[in-house]
Design a protein around this motif. Structure first.
Motif, PDB file in Angstrom:
ATOM      1  N   TYR A  31       0.789  -1.227   0.000  1.00 11.12           N
ATOM      2  CA  TYR A  31       0.000   0.000   0.000  1.00 11.12           C
ATOM      3  C   TYR A  31       0.823   1.281   0.000  1.00 11.12           C
ATOM      4  O   TYR A  31       0.258   2.345  -0.270  1.00 11.12           O
ATOM      5  N   GLN A  32       2.087   1.224   0.313  1.00 12.57           N
ATOM      6  CA  GLN A  32       2.886   2.442   0.275  1.00 12.57           C
ATOM      7  C   GLN A  32       3.110   2.893  -1.162  1.00 12.57           C
ATOM      8  O   GLN A  32       3.297   2.081  -2.059  1.00 12.57           O
ATOM      9  N   ARG A  33       3.062   4.189  -1.375  1.00 15.66           N
ATOM     10  CA  ARG A  33       3.242   4.733  -2.720  1.00 15.66           C
ATOM     11  C   ARG A  33       4.632   4.391  -3.255  1.00 15.66           C
ATOM     12  O   ARG A  33       5.636   4.633  -2.593  1.00 15.66           O
ATOM     13  N   LYS A  34       4.661   3.832  -4.437  1.00 19.46           N
ATOM     14  CA  LYS A  34       5.925   3.433  -5.051  1.00 19.46           C
ATOM     15  C   LYS A  34       6.562   4.622  -5.762  1.00 19.46           C
ATOM     16  O   LYS A  34       5.877   5.415  -6.408  1.00 19.46           O
ATOM     17  N   VAL A  35       7.873   4.730  -5.612  1.00 15.67           N
ATOM     18  CA  VAL A  35       8.642   5.807  -6.236  1.00 15.67           C
ATOM     19  C   VAL A  35       9.503   5.209  -7.339  1.00 15.67           C
ATOM     20  O   VAL A  35      10.239   4.253  -7.100  1.00 15.67           O
ATOM     21  N   LYS A  36       9.384   5.747  -8.520  1.00 16.29           N
ATOM     22  CA  LYS A  36      10.165   5.245  -9.642  1.00 16.29           C
ATOM     23  C   LYS A  36      11.644   5.585  -9.474  1.00 16.29           C
ATOM     24  O   LYS A  36      12.001   6.555  -8.800  1.00 16.29           O
ATOM     25  N   VAL A  37      12.482   4.793 -10.078  1.00 22.65           N
ATOM     26  CA  VAL A  37      13.929   5.016 -10.016  1.00 22.65           C
ATOM     27  C   VAL A  37      14.255   6.339 -10.702  1.00 22.65           C
ATOM     28  O   VAL A  37      13.830   6.599 -11.825  1.00 22.65           O
ATOM     29  N   GLY A  38      14.993   7.180 -10.001  1.00 22.75           N
ATOM     30  CA  GLY A  38      15.352   8.477 -10.537  1.00 22.75           C
ATOM     31  C   GLY A  38      14.474   9.607 -10.048  1.00 22.75           C
ATOM     32  O   GLY A  38      14.859  10.778 -10.154  1.00 22.75           O
ATOM     33  N   ASP A  39      13.273   9.297  -9.532  1.00 21.33           N
ATOM     34  CA  ASP A  39      12.388  10.335  -9.007  1.00 21.33           C
ATOM     35  C   ASP A  39      12.776  10.698  -7.577  1.00 21.33           C
ATOM     36  O   ASP A  39      13.382   9.899  -6.854  1.00 21.33           O
TER      37      ASP A  39
ATOM     38  N   VAL B 114       0.688  10.787   3.380  1.00 26.37           N
ATOM     39  CA  VAL B 114       0.031  11.026   4.669  1.00 26.37           C
ATOM     40  C   VAL B 114      -1.348  10.375   4.676  1.00 26.37           C
ATOM     41  O   VAL B 114      -1.761   9.755   5.674  1.00 26.37           O
ATOM     42  N   LYS B 115      -2.078  10.481   3.579  1.00 27.66           N
ATOM     43  CA  LYS B 115      -3.397   9.857   3.498  1.00 27.66           C
ATOM     44  C   LYS B 115      -3.284   8.337   3.591  1.00 27.66           C
ATOM     45  O   LYS B 115      -4.131   7.678   4.211  1.00 27.66           O
ATOM     46  N   ASP B 116      -2.250   7.768   2.976  1.00 25.22           N
ATOM     47  CA  ASP B 116      -2.067   6.315   3.032  1.00 25.22           C
ATOM     48  C   ASP B 116      -1.890   5.838   4.472  1.00 25.22           C
ATOM     49  O   ASP B 116      -2.490   4.845   4.895  1.00 25.22           O
ATOM     50  N   VAL B 117      -1.061   6.542   5.236  1.00 28.13           N
ATOM     51  CA  VAL B 117      -0.836   6.166   6.632  1.00 28.13           C
ATOM     52  C   VAL B 117      -2.117   6.361   7.444  1.00 28.13           C
ATOM     53  O   VAL B 117      -2.461   5.535   8.308  1.00 28.13           O
ATOM     54  N   ALA B 118      -2.845   7.446   7.181  1.00 30.26           N
ATOM     55  CA  ALA B 118      -4.083   7.704   7.916  1.00 30.26           C
ATOM     56  C   ALA B 118      -5.117   6.610   7.675  1.00 30.26           C
ATOM     57  O   ALA B 118      -5.803   6.169   8.603  1.00 30.26           O
ATOM     58  N   ILE B 119      -5.226   6.146   6.440  1.00 33.85           N
ATOM     59  CA  ILE B 119      -6.199   5.089   6.131  1.00 33.85           C
ATOM     60  C   ILE B 119      -5.757   3.767   6.736  1.00 33.85           C
ATOM     61  O   ILE B 119      -6.564   3.030   7.319  1.00 33.85           O
TER      62      ILE B 119
ATOM     63  N   THR C 123       8.249   3.939   8.099  1.00 31.52           N
ATOM     64  CA  THR C 123       7.138   3.532   7.248  1.00 31.52           C
ATOM     65  C   THR C 123       5.893   4.369   7.480  1.00 31.52           C
ATOM     66  O   THR C 123       5.179   4.715   6.535  1.00 31.52           O
ATOM     67  N   ILE C 124       5.607   4.729   8.735  1.00 29.43           N
ATOM     68  CA  ILE C 124       4.395   5.490   9.041  1.00 29.43           C
ATOM     69  C   ILE C 124       4.716   6.970   9.267  1.00 29.43           C
ATOM     70  O   ILE C 124       4.045   7.666  10.024  1.00 29.43           O
ATOM     71  N   LEU C 125       5.776   7.462   8.618  1.00 30.57           N
ATOM     72  CA  LEU C 125       6.131   8.884   8.570  1.00 30.57           C
ATOM     73  C   LEU C 125       6.522   9.459   9.919  1.00 30.57           C
ATOM     74  O   LEU C 125       6.318  10.639  10.192  1.00 30.57           O
TER      75      LEU C 125
ATOM     76  N   GLN D 126      -3.431   4.639  -5.954  1.00 32.70           N
ATOM     77  CA  GLN D 126      -3.625   4.433  -4.519  1.00 32.70           C
ATOM     78  C   GLN D 126      -5.103   4.285  -4.173  1.00 32.70           C
ATOM     79  O   GLN D 126      -5.460   3.507  -3.289  1.00 32.70           O
ATOM     80  N   CYS D 127      -5.950   5.005  -4.861  1.00 31.79           N
ATOM     81  CA  CYS D 127      -7.389   4.868  -4.627  1.00 31.79           C
ATOM     82  C   CYS D 127      -7.847   3.450  -4.949  1.00 31.79           C
ATOM     83  O   CYS D 127      -8.639   2.865  -4.202  1.00 31.79           O
ATOM     84  N   LYS D 128      -7.354   2.905  -6.032  1.00 40.91           N
ATOM     85  CA  LYS D 128      -7.717   1.528  -6.403  1.00 40.91           C
ATOM     86  C   LYS D 128      -7.234   0.535  -5.356  1.00 40.91           C
ATOM     87  O   LYS D 128      -7.955  -0.411  -4.989  1.00 40.91           O
ATOM     88  N   LYS D 129      -6.024   0.728  -4.836  1.00 39.11           N
ATOM     89  CA  LYS D 129      -5.495  -0.164  -3.803  1.00 39.11           C
ATOM     90  C   LYS D 129      -6.331  -0.107  -2.534  1.00 39.11           C
ATOM     91  O   LYS D 129      -6.667  -1.134  -1.946  1.00 39.11           O
ATOM     92  N   TRP D 130      -6.679   1.115  -2.097  1.00 36.90           N
ATOM     93  CA  TRP D 130      -7.404   1.250  -0.846  1.00 36.90           C
ATOM     94  C   TRP D 130      -8.849   0.793  -0.973  1.00 36.90           C
ATOM     95  O   TRP D 130      -9.437   0.333   0.012  1.00 36.90           O
ATOM     96  N   ARG D 131      -9.419   0.888  -2.148  1.00 38.13           N
ATOM     97  CA  ARG D 131     -10.756   0.336  -2.340  1.00 38.13           C
ATOM     98  C   ARG D 131     -10.728  -1.185  -2.213  1.00 38.13           C
ATOM     99  O   ARG D 131     -11.627  -1.792  -1.617  1.00 38.13           O
ATOM    100  N   SER D 132      -9.680  -1.801  -2.753  1.00 44.75           N
ATOM    101  CA  SER D 132      -9.534  -3.254  -2.604  1.00 44.75           C
ATOM    102  C   SER D 132      -9.288  -3.627  -1.154  1.00 44.75           C
ATOM    103  O   SER D 132      -9.789  -4.642  -0.664  1.00 44.75           O
ATOM    104  N   TYR D 133      -8.536  -2.783  -0.451  1.00 41.32           N
ATOM    105  CA  TYR D 133      -8.243  -3.023   0.962  1.00 41.32           C
ATOM    106  C   TYR D 133      -9.518  -2.980   1.801  1.00 41.32           C
ATOM    107  O   TYR D 133      -9.766  -3.850   2.642  1.00 41.32           O
ATOM    108  N   VAL D 134     -10.359  -1.963   1.566  1.00 40.10           N
ATOM    109  CA  VAL D 134     -11.611  -1.849   2.306  1.00 40.10           C
ATOM    110  C   VAL D 134     -12.581  -2.949   1.903  1.00 40.10           C
ATOM    111  O   VAL D 134     -13.300  -3.506   2.744  1.00 40.10           O
TER     112      VAL D 134
END
Length: 448
Positions: free
Chosen positions: A74-82, A91-96, A343-345, A402-410
């Motif tokens: 569920y953590q937002r993935k960062v592309k190589v080089g970004d 922050v929203k990911d950790v809150a959910i 992990t949780i900021l 992330q919205c798609k992931k959290w909908r599957s999570y819920v």
């Protein structure tokens, strides 16, 4: 004798799934109690409200297994080089993830992942960043002012701070009004957005309750988990008014301010209206006070000839998070390199005495003074050119992903799974549990 010693330190409880009694040791009970005591204060204050059918709970501590699953799935993935910095989506990911799954819904997850909602949450973080600075400064001055006479110059300085808070509050009002009116991508969640054009008040009330709670939590996480009672009290005052704030009537001790401090914190736009016709203070701010229209256009239009104050706020509200720290603008955890955070900021600890958070170089939110340029001519219309800082395509893609992931999570009720076989076993287990509960309820009804 052995059985008595074995079952001495504990209690017997009823296991509804196994339909029998189960022994629980006191060590396990104390461990659970200690974990619950470290939970957020939000759960205690909100879950104790009356006349509200939503009981919201939240955990602030996660074990190693939960952190690993969050980091993997569920953590937002960062592309190589970004650039890997903390964003509003992180922050929203950790809150959910640290919320109780049963308190969330698929509709709220989609509602929470909109561009209008992101602007509102960021405005709240900016407002409370400055609000807490002023509050802490007032707490330090209380002891001094109690022993000294009040100088007339102090009123001038307080009026300047009051106007700064009012300007930041008006930005929150602008973004909150967009939610109330159902503009842009939150239109489908408006309470009048249906075929019959009827107000769905019950659904709208539930969305509002969860939104209030999640807003407090997002701001609290973004501001390094400090001053939670103050954040909750002010957020409920802004969105509900003091008349309908559950925090005020909960009986929990709250931070109190003097009359001079209240004048500074509430602003001159606040009015005590009739109880049933009382508009929330956040909406009063934009109705009863005059604010620079150039500031209210931040993030929407490119204001030419803007002064230092407008440019400073433009970066704080509209610029990508990676530019915040580079520009020396503190907006909580936003823009901080993720290597400094766990992990949780939370700031990582590098030793028992020194924390790596001291290396973040995050200063205060130093709002430049307001300057009125006599050469500047106010116009009745805004320029057509859009704002220089606009939401990138990568940000929109991350929000959708992330919205798609959290909908599957819920939808899976927070149960972790790694492959399709786990999904089928989870569904079978859930079906068997529900069937067993129905049989048990039927038997109890027959007995009664």
């Amino acid at each position: 004798m052995t059985d008595r010693v074995l079952y001495k330190n504990g209690v017997w409880v009823w296991d509804q799934y196994n339909d029998g009694v189960m022994f629980t040791g006191k060590d396990a009970i104390q461990q659970v109690a200690s974990n619950c005591s470290r939970s957020s204060n939000i759960s205690r204050s909100i879950s104790g409200r009356k006349n509200i059918d939503i009981e919201i709970q939240v955990m602030d501590t996660l074990d190693g297994y939960a952190k690993a699953k969050f980091r993997k799935h569920y953590q937002r993935k960062v592309k190589v080089g970004d650039v890997a910095v903390a964003t509003i989506q992180d922050v929203k990911d950790v809150a959910i993830f640290t919320s109780k799954v049963s308190d969330l819904s698929l509709e709220f997850i989609s509602y929470f992942h909109t561009a209008v909602m992101d602007r509102f949450l960021r405005s709240m973080i900016v407002y409370f960043q400055y609000y807490l600075q002023i509050w802490n400064r007032m707490q330090r001055r209380r002891a001094e002012t109690s022993r000294q006479l009040r100088h007339p110059r102090v009123i001038v300085l307080e009026d300047e701070i009051r106007d700064n808070l009012a300007d930041l509050r008006s930005m929150v009002s602008r973004d909150y009004a967009a939610i109330l009116l159902g503009l842009e991508d939150v239109k489908m969640f408006h309470h009048m957005s249906n075929k019959n054009n009827d107000s769905l008040s019950d659904k709208d009330r539930k969305l509002f309750e969860i939104l209030c709670f999640m807003t407090v939590k997002v701001v609290w996480i973004a501001l390094f988990r400090k001053n939670l009672p103050l954040l909750e009290r002010e957020t409920n005052r802004l969105l509900r008014t003091l008349c309908f704030s559950p925090v005020e009537s909960s009986g929990v001790p709250l931070p109190q301010a003097t009359s001079e401090e209240e004048r500074l914190l509430t602003g001159k736009a606040f009015k005590n209206e009739k109880r049933l016709l009382h508009r929330s203070p956040i909406i009063q701010e934009i109705i009863f006070d005059n604010h620079d229209y150039r500031m209210l256009a931040i993030g929407l239009k490119n204001i030419k000839g803007a002064d230092e104050r407008i440019r400073y706020l433009e970066i704080a509200y509209a610029a990508p998070e990676e530019l915040l720290v580079e520009s020396g603008i503190a907006v909580g955890v936003l823009g901080v390199d993720r290597k400094y955070l766990d992990t949780i900021l939370k700031p990582k600890e590098i030793s028992t005495t020194v924390k790596i958070s001291s290396l973040m170089k995050i200063g205060e939110f130093n709002l430049p003074p307001r300057k009125i340029d006599p050469k500047w001519k106010y116009s009745d219309t805004l320029p057509e050119e859009p704002c220089f800082y606009r939401e990138t395509q990568a940000t929109r893609a991350n929000r959708r992903a992330q919205c798609k992931k959290w909908r599957s999570y819920v939808d899976a009720e927070g149960i972790f799974f790694d492959d399709s076989s786990d999904v089928s076993s989870i569904l079978n287990l859930r079906t068997s549990i529900v069937a067993k509960e129905k049989v048990s309820n039927t038997q109890n009804a027959n007995i009664n």
